[in-house]
Design an enzyme around this catalytic site. Structure first.
Site, short mmCIF file in Angstrom:
data_model
loop_
_atom_site.label_atom_id
_atom_site.label_comp_id
_atom_site.label_asym_id
_atom_site.label_seq_id
_atom_site.Cartn_x
_atom_site.Cartn_y
_atom_site.Cartn_z
N PHE A 140 -19.57 -30.81 3.78
CA PHE A 140 -20.22 -29.92 4.91
C PHE A 140 -19.20 -29.51 5.84
CE2 PHE A 140 -22.18 -29.48 9.01
CZ PHE A 140 -23.38 -28.70 8.67
N ASP A 225 -10.69 -30.97 7.21
CA ASP A 225 -11.90 -30.96 8.04
C ASP A 225 -12.27 -32.16 8.76
OD1 ASP A 225 -14.24 -30.83 9.41
OD2 ASP A 225 -15.12 -29.57 8.00
N LYS A 256 -16.76 -31.85 17.52
CA LYS A 256 -17.63 -33.12 17.85
C LYS A 256 -16.90 -34.08 18.83
CE LYS A 256 -20.80 -33.38 13.92
NZ LYS A 256 -20.62 -32.56 12.72
#
Ligand SMILES: *Cc1c(COP(=O)(O)O)cnc(C)c1O
Length: 415
Positions: A140, A225, A256
């Site tokens: 993702f 990532d 995040k």
């Protein structure tokens, strides 16, 4: 009910939301509009690293809001430089440079653009650019057209084709498939050290090392990532340092947890030379190549600096590692047949459920069913894929809070 109907009437229905209305938070707890409290082991999906309303973060945001909220990236600010320096010197500890975005998807778009630039500089044998980024099944990387195209999940992409070309999804943790999958047009490999949204699946150290070796061999960029895994979540500031500490990525993306709740993301590019002239990779993204109006403004940089310094100065990584061990030990001691395993690292943990032992509510996955039951019992913990529950408490979570949350988890999973 009126809040929910106002949502239904006015907000695009892109999210499946639980039927509660959250109004206030403090530390590891949030309260709904009826005054009911929940232990927050969701933390906005690994965002609120310091919990809610941490005094250092509140002071940084309020103080900065009263000084200077936003100026254009046409000018310099102290805070953007300081934040990039903090990241370079203390978190990534490799020579390179940072670009600030507003989200994880945007950070990944920046890495994808960087891979394209690199492919224009380091071309195929016939002089045509390389452009392909290899990513992995069940990955993702975000929801923008670029990040979604990089994401190896059909359900994320359904109905949005044609996708951005130039991606191929290979099986995760499969070294042979990767060796066989590199083509003349391949420019980079992008992966999560732990696939978070895909169900909490860590890369094996052997796989990460093989990816790095293949990148060197074929002149590819190694792009990580760390949007969900970065800045302490996995027990080190960077998750790759837990798995294969000697790795030297060419690019890394974050978001995040780095802002503790303010919208900030970033990507980093190495200063390493990419050709015989000594051209630095980071120099390929020169003036005019990329930009963001909000990116790295004084407000979000002040917040992120407060978060990253708190994590470093209080050595919250040590608490993360300690709580991981406590959680694993406790869950193991229950010997509940419905729990298949605990995956992940640090405080990015996935409790895998045996779907055969869960009475699912209609239209819901086993994980979503259990997530709903946990919420009713006072614990916020999001699903990760159809068969796992994620535990994502703040990095400064206490022993007592972990014990309380696990007691709820045990009660719900026993029922
Ligand atoms: C959440 C996430 C993203 C997307 O971040 P947004 O801020 O939602 O755009 C990208 N990559 C990973 C690994 C993520 O977990």
């Amino acid at each position: 009910m009126t809040v929910i109907s106002t949502h239904q009437q006015h907000v695009l229905p892109t999210y499946g939301r639980f039927p509660i209305i959250l109004e206030r938070g403090q530390g590891t707890r949030v309260w709904d509009d009826a005054g009911r409290s929940y232990l927050d082991f969701c933390t906005g999906i690994a965002v609120c690293s310091l919990g809610h309303c941490h005094p250092r973060l509140v002071e940084a945001i309020c103080g900065q809001a009263g000084r200077l909220l936003h100026v254009s990236n046409l000018y310099h600010t102290t805070l953007q430089g300081e934040l990039a320096e903090e990241i370079n010197n203390h978190a990534i500890c490799l020579p390179g440079k940072v670009f600030f975005s507003n989200s994880g998807a945007e950070a990944n778009d920046g890495l994808i653009k960087s891979a394209r630039r690199f492919g224009h500089r380091r071309t195929q044998a016939d002089g045509s650019p390389r452009y392909e980024v290899i990513t992995f099944q069940a990955s993702f990387h975000g929801r923008t057209l670029g990040a979604m195209s990089a994401t190896g999940q059909a359900k994320i992409q359904e109905g949005f084709d044609p996708l951005l070309p130039g991606f191929r999804y290979l099986p995760f943790n499969d070294i042979e498939a990767l060796e066989a999958g590199i083509r003349p047009e391949t420019a980079a490999i992008l992966l999560e050290p732990i696939q978070g949204e895909g169900g909490v699946h860590p890369a094996t150290p052997a796989f990460l090392r093989a990816v790095a070796a293949l990148c060197r061999k074929h002149d590819l960029l190694l792009l990580l990532d760390e949007v969900q895994t970065g800045f302490g979540r996995c027990g080190e500031l960077m998750a790759w340092r837990v798995l294969a500490p000697e790795l030297q990525p060419d690019g890394v993306s974050w978001a995040k947890g780095m802002g503790g709740g303010v919208p900030i993301g970033a990507f980093w590019l190495s200063d390493r030379a990419v050709d015989a002239d000594g051209t630095a990779l980071s120099s390929l993204m020169g003036p005019g190549s990329h930009g963001s109006t909000y990116g790295g403004n004084p407000l979000v940089c002040a917040a992120a600096l407060a978060v990253l310094r708190e994590i470093r100065e209080r050595d919250l990584c040590a608490n993360v590692r300690r709580q991981e061990l406590r959680i694993r030990k406790l869950i193991e001691s229950w010997k509940l047949p419905v729990i298949r395993e605990v995956r992940g690292m640090g405080l990015l943990l996935g409790v895998a459920i045996d779907p055969a032992l869960v009475a699912v509510e209609d239209g819901k996955t086993p994980a979503l069913t259990i997530s709903g039951k946990l919420l009713e019992a006072g614990l916020l913990a999001p699903p990760a894929g159809p068969h796992a529950i994620r535990l994502l408490p703040p990095l400064n979570v206490s022993d007592a809070e972990v014990d309380e949350a696990l007691a709820i988890l045990r009660r719900v999973l026993s029922a």
